[in-house]
Design a protein around this motif. Structure first.
Motif, PDB file in Angstrom:
ATOM      1  N   ALA A  31       0.816  -1.214   0.000  1.00 47.61           N
ATOM      2  CA  ALA A  31       0.000   0.000   0.000  1.00 47.61           C
ATOM      3  C   ALA A  31       0.852   1.267   0.000  1.00 47.61           C
ATOM      4  O   ALA A  31       0.484   2.265  -0.609  1.00 47.61           O
ATOM      5  N   ASP A  32       1.988   1.250   0.675  1.00 49.07           N
ATOM      6  CA  ASP A  32       2.912   2.389   0.666  1.00 49.07           C
ATOM      7  C   ASP A  32       3.839   2.179  -0.521  1.00 49.07           C
ATOM      8  O   ASP A  32       4.973   1.757  -0.373  1.00 49.07           O
ATOM      9  N   GLU A  33       3.339   2.513  -1.689  1.00 53.22           N
ATOM     10  CA  GLU A  33       3.929   2.043  -2.942  1.00 53.22           C
ATOM     11  C   GLU A  33       5.399   2.394  -3.129  1.00 53.22           C
ATOM     12  O   GLU A  33       6.217   1.514  -3.379  1.00 53.22           O
ATOM     13  N   HIS A  34       5.787   3.646  -3.011  1.00 52.10           N
ATOM     14  CA  HIS A  34       7.159   4.007  -3.350  1.00 52.10           C
ATOM     15  C   HIS A  34       8.177   3.329  -2.436  1.00 52.10           C
ATOM     16  O   HIS A  34       9.145   2.722  -2.893  1.00 52.10           O
ATOM     17  N   GLU A  35       7.966   3.436  -1.139  1.00 47.68           N
ATOM     18  CA  GLU A  35       8.896   2.819  -0.194  1.00 47.68           C
ATOM     19  C   GLU A  35       8.930   1.305  -0.371  1.00 47.68           C
ATOM     20  O   GLU A  35       9.980   0.678  -0.321  1.00 47.68           O
ATOM     21  N   PHE A  36       7.756   0.714  -0.605  1.00 48.76           N
ATOM     22  CA  PHE A  36       7.661  -0.726  -0.813  1.00 48.76           C
ATOM     23  C   PHE A  36       8.409  -1.144  -2.076  1.00 48.76           C
ATOM     24  O   PHE A  36       9.193  -2.098  -2.048  1.00 48.76           O
ATOM     25  N   LEU A  37       8.162  -0.444  -3.188  1.00 52.10           N
ATOM     26  CA  LEU A  37       8.815  -0.793  -4.456  1.00 52.10           C
ATOM     27  C   LEU A  37      10.326  -0.743  -4.332  1.00 52.10           C
ATOM     28  O   LEU A  37      11.031  -1.672  -4.734  1.00 52.10           O
ATOM     29  N   ARG A  52       7.023  -3.646 -10.394  1.00 48.97           N
ATOM     30  CA  ARG A  52       5.724  -3.167 -10.896  1.00 48.97           C
ATOM     31  C   ARG A  52       5.089  -4.179 -11.848  1.00 48.97           C
ATOM     32  O   ARG A  52       3.897  -4.441 -11.788  1.00 48.97           O
ATOM     33  N   MET A  53       5.910  -4.743 -12.740  1.00 51.23           N
ATOM     34  CA  MET A  53       5.403  -5.724 -13.707  1.00 51.23           C
ATOM     35  C   MET A  53       4.876  -6.964 -12.968  1.00 51.23           C
ATOM     36  O   MET A  53       3.793  -7.463 -13.276  1.00 51.23           O
TER      37      MET A  53
END
Length: 113
Positions: A31-37, A52-53
């Motif tokens: 849910a916390d996309e940037h930090e998670f990615l 992301r893919m």
């Protein structure tokens, strides 16, 4: 969760923390996309684009199949994908406390504490 009478069992018992499946807890950390990615990409040694893919590929997949399908796209094996998700999850201090308490409960249930 089912009601289990500990005294009726022959083996020590310790329940996983929380009400959700462990897989779902790990899935929800995205849910916390940037930090998670960035965190997961670093853990798995791949780019954020690969993450992301893989996330796009597993969108809507049952939590029992999620990590196997994720690994099929991201290319690390399933064990490394799970390890990466757990390591990102453990970066939250509250989750680290939950994990330590669970390990303590297992040790107590098995007489190792």
């Amino acid at each position: 969760r089912a009601v289990v009478k500990r005294e009726a069992l022959k083996w020590p018992v310790a329940f996983l923390p929380g009400e959700n499946a462990p897989e779902q807890i790990l899935i929800d950390i995205g849910a916390d996309e940037h930090e998670f990615l960035a965190g997961l990409a670093g853990e798995l040694g791949v780019t954020e684009a690969v993450i992301r893919m893989a996330l796009g590929h597993v969108a809507g997949v049952d939590h029992h199949d999620y990590f196997r399908e994720f690994a099929n796209v991201a290319r690390p094996d399933v064990a490394n994908v799970l390890r990466g998700f757990v390591r990102v999850w453990l970066r939250d201090p509250a989750n680290e406390v939950t994990a330590v308490n669970f390990i303590k409960a297992i040790r107590e249930a098995t007489g190792l504490e």
